[in-house]
Design a protein around this motif. Structure first.
Motif, PDB file in Angstrom:
ATOM      1  N   ILE A 147      25.330  42.127  44.123  1.00 32.80           N
ATOM      2  CA  ILE A 147      23.686  42.126  44.457  1.00 32.80           C
ATOM      3  C   ILE A 147      23.831  40.592  44.050  1.00 32.80           C
ATOM      4  CG2 ILE A 147      21.457  42.556  43.356  1.00 32.80           C
ATOM      5  CD1 ILE A 147      22.264  44.466  42.440  1.00 32.80           C
ATOM      6  N   PHE A 148      24.362  40.107  42.968  1.00 33.48           N
ATOM      7  CA  PHE A 148      24.002  38.262  43.413  1.00 33.48           C
ATOM      8  C   PHE A 148      25.489  37.925  43.450  1.00 33.48           C
ATOM      9  CE2 PHE A 148      21.118  40.773  40.212  1.00 33.48           C
ATOM     10  CZ  PHE A 148      19.879  39.875  40.625  1.00 33.48           C
ATOM     11  N   THR A 149      25.220  36.741  44.532  1.00 31.86           N
ATOM     12  CA  THR A 149      26.132  36.362  44.990  1.00 31.86           C
ATOM     13  C   THR A 149      25.612  34.540  45.182  1.00 31.86           C
ATOM     14  OG1 THR A 149      25.638  36.424  47.147  1.00 31.86           O
ATOM     15  CG2 THR A 149      27.046  38.043  45.924  1.00 31.86           C
ATOM     16  N   SER A 150      27.205  33.846  45.055  1.00 33.76           N
ATOM     17  CA  SER A 150      26.762  32.025  45.097  1.00 33.76           C
ATOM     18  C   SER A 150      26.508  32.013  46.419  1.00 33.76           C
ATOM     19  CB  SER A 150      28.241  31.524  44.658  1.00 33.76           C
ATOM     20  OG  SER A 150      29.031  31.853  45.269  1.00 33.76           O
ATOM     21  N   ARG A 151      26.265  30.797  46.975  1.00 38.61           N
ATOM     22  CA  ARG A 151      26.374  30.689  48.636  1.00 38.61           C
ATOM     23  C   ARG A 151      27.905  31.019  49.723  1.00 38.61           C
ATOM     24  NH1 ARG A 151      24.032  24.334  48.492  1.00 38.61           N
ATOM     25  NH2 ARG A 151      21.990  25.406  47.355  1.00 38.61           N
ATOM     26  N   ASN A 152      28.566  30.844  48.925  1.00 35.28           N
ATOM     27  CA  ASN A 152      30.495  31.270  49.362  1.00 35.28           C
ATOM     28  C   ASN A 152      29.861  32.933  48.771  1.00 35.28           C
ATOM     29  OD1 ASN A 152      30.292  28.594  49.767  1.00 35.28           O
ATOM     30  ND2 ASN A 152      31.436  27.905  48.552  1.00 35.28           N
ATOM     31  N   GLY A 153      29.052  33.528  48.620  1.00 34.61           N
ATOM     32  CA  GLY A 153      29.611  35.167  48.444  1.00 34.61           C
ATOM     33  C   GLY A 153      30.412  35.840  47.807  1.00 34.61           C
ATOM     34  N   THR A 154      30.486  34.261  46.164  1.00 29.48           N
ATOM     35  CA  THR A 154      31.250  35.019  45.210  1.00 29.48           C
ATOM     36  C   THR A 154      30.828  34.995  44.276  1.00 29.48           C
ATOM     37  OG1 THR A 154      31.291  32.480  44.659  1.00 29.48           O
ATOM     38  CG2 THR A 154      33.016  33.189  46.060  1.00 29.48           C
ATOM     39  N   PRO A 155      31.111  35.669  43.039  1.00 27.76           N
ATOM     40  CA  PRO A 155      30.472  36.004  41.871  1.00 27.76           C
ATOM     41  C   PRO A 155      29.778  34.618  41.971  1.00 27.76           C
ATOM     42  CG  PRO A 155      32.392  37.372  41.712  1.00 27.76           C
ATOM     43  CD  PRO A 155      32.225  36.159  43.009  1.00 27.76           C
ATOM     44  N   MET A 156      28.154  34.645  40.937  1.00 31.38           N
ATOM     45  CA  MET A 156      27.923  33.853  40.399  1.00 31.38           C
ATOM     46  C   MET A 156      28.277  33.250  39.058  1.00 31.38           C
ATOM     47  SD  MET A 156      23.917  34.327  41.408  1.00 31.38           S
ATOM     48  CE  MET A 156      23.552  32.409  41.130  1.00 31.38           C
ATOM     49  N   ASN A 157      28.333  31.942  38.707  1.00 32.10           N
ATOM     50  CA  ASN A 157      28.517  31.459  37.633  1.00 32.10           C
ATOM     51  C   ASN A 157      27.470  31.397  36.614  1.00 32.10           C
ATOM     52  OD1 ASN A 157      29.473  29.696  35.136  1.00 32.10           O
ATOM     53  ND2 ASN A 157      31.057  29.038  37.192  1.00 32.10           N
ATOM     54  N   PRO A 158      27.743  31.843  35.570  1.00 33.24           N
ATOM     55  CA  PRO A 158      27.040  32.764  34.815  1.00 33.24           C
ATOM     56  C   PRO A 158      26.410  30.742  33.445  1.00 33.24           C
ATOM     57  CG  PRO A 158      28.601  33.659  33.774  1.00 33.24           C
ATOM     58  CD  PRO A 158      28.982  33.242  35.066  1.00 33.24           C
ATOM     59  N   LYS A 159      27.287  30.083  33.786  1.00 32.09           N
ATOM     60  CA  LYS A 159      27.284  29.222  33.059  1.00 32.09           C
ATOM     61  C   LYS A 159      26.564  27.905  33.580  1.00 32.09           C
ATOM     62  CE  LYS A 159      32.067  29.755  30.091  1.00 32.09           C
ATOM     63  NZ  LYS A 159      32.845  29.288  30.403  1.00 32.09           N
ATOM     64  N   ASN A 160      27.111  27.868  35.101  1.00 31.88           N
ATOM     65  CA  ASN A 160      26.109  26.908  35.669  1.00 31.88           C
ATOM     66  C   ASN A 160      24.678  27.315  35.568  1.00 31.88           C
ATOM     67  OD1 ASN A 160      28.592  25.872  36.239  1.00 31.88           O
ATOM     68  ND2 ASN A 160      28.519  26.657  38.363  1.00 31.88           N
ATOM     69  N   GLU A 177      34.642  34.449  34.868  1.00 31.33           N
ATOM     70  CA  GLU A 177      35.149  33.857  35.624  1.00 31.33           C
ATOM     71  C   GLU A 177      35.997  33.672  36.591  1.00 31.33           C
ATOM     72  OE1 GLU A 177      38.362  31.605  33.229  1.00 31.33           O
ATOM     73  OE2 GLU A 177      36.641  30.692  31.959  1.00 31.33           O
ATOM     74  N   GLY A 178      35.506  34.693  38.055  1.00 38.41           N
ATOM     75  CA  GLY A 178      35.133  35.469  38.598  1.00 38.41           C
ATOM     76  C   GLY A 178      35.888  36.247  39.051  1.00 38.41           C
ATOM     77  N   GLN A 179      36.900  37.069  37.579  1.00 42.17           N
ATOM     78  CA  GLN A 179      38.064  37.856  37.673  1.00 42.17           C
ATOM     79  C   GLN A 179      37.260  39.481  37.163  1.00 42.17           C
ATOM     80  OE1 GLN A 179      41.254  37.493  35.677  1.00 42.17           O
ATOM     81  NE2 GLN A 179      41.645  35.660  36.475  1.00 42.17           N
ATOM     82  N   PHE A 180      37.456  40.157  38.567  1.00 42.86           N
ATOM     83  CA  PHE A 180      36.474  41.950  38.495  1.00 42.86           C
ATOM     84  C   PHE A 180      37.390  42.654  36.986  1.00 42.86           C
ATOM     85  CE2 PHE A 180      34.251  40.609  41.926  1.00 42.86           C
ATOM     86  CZ  PHE A 180      32.984  40.156  41.778  1.00 42.86           C
ATOM     87  N   GLY A 181      37.042  43.088  35.890  1.00 44.57           N
ATOM     88  CA  GLY A 181      37.676  44.199  35.114  1.00 44.57           C
ATOM     89  C   GLY A 181      36.036  45.908  34.938  1.00 44.57           C
ATOM     90  N   SER A 182      36.937  46.515  34.173  1.00 46.03           N
ATOM     91  CA  SER A 182      36.101  46.948  33.171  1.00 46.03           C
ATOM     92  C   SER A 182      35.951  46.626  32.199  1.00 46.03           C
ATOM     93  CB  SER A 182      37.285  48.524  32.956  1.00 46.03           C
ATOM     94  OG  SER A 182      37.508  47.421  31.910  1.00 46.03           O
ATOM     95  N   PRO A 183      34.364  47.252  31.708  1.00 46.91           N
ATOM     96  CA  PRO A 183      33.744  46.624  30.877  1.00 46.91           C
ATOM     97  C   PRO A 183      33.899  46.862  29.352  1.00 46.91           C
ATOM     98  CG  PRO A 183      32.049  48.773  32.039  1.00 46.91           C
ATOM     99  CD  PRO A 183      34.363  48.855  32.791  1.00 46.91           C
ATOM    100  N   LYS A 184      33.562  46.544  28.325  1.00 48.77           N
ATOM    101  CA  LYS A 184      34.298  45.648  27.445  1.00 48.77           C
ATOM    102  C   LYS A 184      34.497  46.556  26.359  1.00 48.77           C
ATOM    103  CE  LYS A 184      32.970  42.840  22.957  1.00 48.77           C
ATOM    104  NZ  LYS A 184      31.779  42.345  22.528  1.00 48.77           N
ATOM    105  N   THR A 185      34.092  47.957  26.254  1.00 51.80           N
ATOM    106  CA  THR A 185      34.748  49.051  25.759  1.00 51.80           C
ATOM    107  C   THR A 185      33.833  50.851  25.775  1.00 51.80           C
ATOM    108  OG1 THR A 185      31.982  49.137  24.879  1.00 51.80           O
ATOM    109  CG2 THR A 185      34.067  47.943  23.314  1.00 51.80           C
ATOM    110  N   LYS A 186      34.879  51.373  25.788  1.00 51.68           N
ATOM    111  CA  LYS A 186      34.684  52.904  26.207  1.00 51.68           C
ATOM    112  C   LYS A 186      33.218  53.479  26.846  1.00 51.68           C
ATOM    113  CE  LYS A 186      39.012  54.797  25.361  1.00 51.68           C
ATOM    114  NZ  LYS A 186      39.828  55.989  24.898  1.00 51.68           N
ATOM    115  N   SER A 187      32.703  52.457  25.351  1.00 50.17           N
ATOM    116  CA  SER A 187      30.478  53.248  25.518  1.00 50.17           C
ATOM    117  C   SER A 187      30.169  52.204  26.329  1.00 50.17           C
ATOM    118  CB  SER A 187      30.189  53.125  24.063  1.00 50.17           C
ATOM    119  OG  SER A 187      30.371  52.103  23.484  1.00 50.17           O
ATOM    120  N   SER A 188      30.566  50.981  27.058  1.00 50.21           N
ATOM    121  CA  SER A 188      29.494  50.033  28.200  1.00 50.21           C
ATOM    122  C   SER A 188      30.205  50.927  29.254  1.00 50.21           C
ATOM    123  CB  SER A 188      30.894  49.091  27.851  1.00 50.21           C
ATOM    124  OG  SER A 188      30.782  47.965  26.640  1.00 50.21           O
TER     125      SER A 188
END
Length: 403
Positions: free
Chosen positions: A349-362, A308-319
């Protein structure tokens, strides 16, 4: 001579004058005079005694000694027609601010007609024994709702991932608070948790939904254990029954992927290719930056995820892992790079027209799933491509550990 010197001088005449400080008269009660040498010796002994007294103290170096509070309690009769023995004592409890306070407790021991006073006192002594022996652990009086609002949410929620916050908040708001809000956390036993979950199953909730309720409750109560509000987590060791999913997880066969890839527009086609051939989660894929792709060693470094537009670390340590690139994945990324004018290391690598992260639901609702319906293919989700990747690994003979 002072009264203290008179009392002590009868048995120790020489020492009494010096130790009491009565040096004005240097003669004993019998009338003989003290010589200079005796006076010097007495003064030396007195100074030594004073020095030794100043060095005195407790072995542990503390000024006060902590005494264990021993109590016998209060036993009295209560009632008019049916008289009962009532025991009252003081018990330590943990307050809302975490400090310990002693409060009055009372318990009915039995009828006066059934118990003698000695038997009642013996029964009260059994209740007080853990407290008097120092084995009693103070219990918390805070309620589940107060613990959530005042302790858990300020201290734990800021350190959770946004998806976890949304998941736990849903379970707490819809299921846990309506039941346990006014309960003291010390009263939530394993039997009560089992009864709560069994009632949810009777209401028609699936095994996976009930498992989510238990997970959220266990997360909150484990924090209470870590902060000494509880001795053990009552949500552990609970039997949930069948957790089988209601429907089989969807995935695509290799012969179904080919027409789908030929029909999908960019960049959805490239996302599907990389997802199928690497097994990356859609959040990890959309958070890829050019600095995470090593074209020299053909490796993708998974270091971030986006939700939802917020960056963070992967889900688990092994991820947090390094995934090898096959030749089709390399070609897809190189084609994506050639189409982008700004391919700096920090750019996505993959961005929307505005340069933001793409919405996977859309992408899923507007592009991927409509194309599946148009081609009469199974209507899948982004997570289905991870299962497709695992299926392809099994078909080529890779081990389960590698998958």
């Amino acid at each position: 001579m002072s009264a203290l010197a008179k009392d002590a001088g009868t048995e120790f005449p020489d020492f009494a004058l010096e130790s009491t400080g009565d040096l004005r008269r240097l003669t004993s009660p019998n009338g003989y005079s003290q010589n200079g040498q005796m006076i010097t010796t007495m003064r030396a002994n007195l100074s030594k005694l004073l020095v030794d007294a100043r060095k005195g103290g407790r072995i542990n170096g503390k000024d006060r000694m902590v005494r264990r509070c021993f109590q016998t309690g209060c036993l009295f009769r209560k009632g008019k027609r049916r008289k009962t023995w009532v025991a009252r004592w003081r018990e330590p409890v943990i307050q809302l601010d975490g400090t310990t306070k002693r409060v009055l407790r009372a318990e009915v021991l039995g009828l006066v007609s059934d118990l003698s006073e000695r038997e009642a006192r013996n029964k009260m002594a059994v209740l007080l024994r853990p407290i008097n022996e120092g084995k009693y652990r103070p219990e918390a009086t805070i309620t589940f709702g107060q613990f959530l609002k005042e302790c858990w949410e300020p201290a734990v929620v800021p350190h959770l991932k946004p998806s976890s916050v949304r998941y736990y908040s849903l379970q707490i708001r819809c299921h846990l608070l309506p039941t346990f809000c006014a309960w003291r956390i010390k009263d939530i036993t394993k039997a009560e948790v089992q009864r709560f979950l069994a009632e949810k199953r009777k209401q028609g909730f699936s095994g996976s939904s009930v498992h989510g309720m238990r997970t959220a409750l266990g997360k909150v109560l484990q924090a209470a254990v870590d902060w000494n509000y509880l001795e053990q987590n009552p949500a552990r060791g609970i039997r949930l029954g069948d957790r089988a999913p209601a429907k089989e997880r969807a995935y695509m066969l290799p012969e179904q992927l080919s027409p789908l890839l030929n029909s999908l527009p960019e960049p959805c086609r490239t996302l599907v290719v990389i997802s199928v051939l690497t097994g990356l989660r859609i959040g990890e894929l959309l958070a890829l930056r050019w600095k995470h792709v090593d074209f020299v060693h053909d490796v993708i470094h998974v270091r971030e995820t986006v939700h939802e537009g917020q960056f963070g670390s992967p889900k688990t340590k092994s991820s947090r892992r390094d995934v090898p690139m096959s030749q089709p994945v390399r070609e897809a990324l190189m084609a994506q790079r050639s189409e982008r004018t700004g391919a700096d290391a920090e750019n996505l690598i993959f961005t929307s027209r505005n340069g933001t992260p793409m919405n996977p639901k859309n992408l899923l609702r507007r592009v991927l799933q409509p194309m599946c319906r148009e081609l009469n293919l199974p209507v899948i989700s982004w997570h289905s491509f991870r299962h497709t990747h695992a299926t392809l690994l099994g078909e080529v003979g890779e081990s389960l550990r590698t998958a």
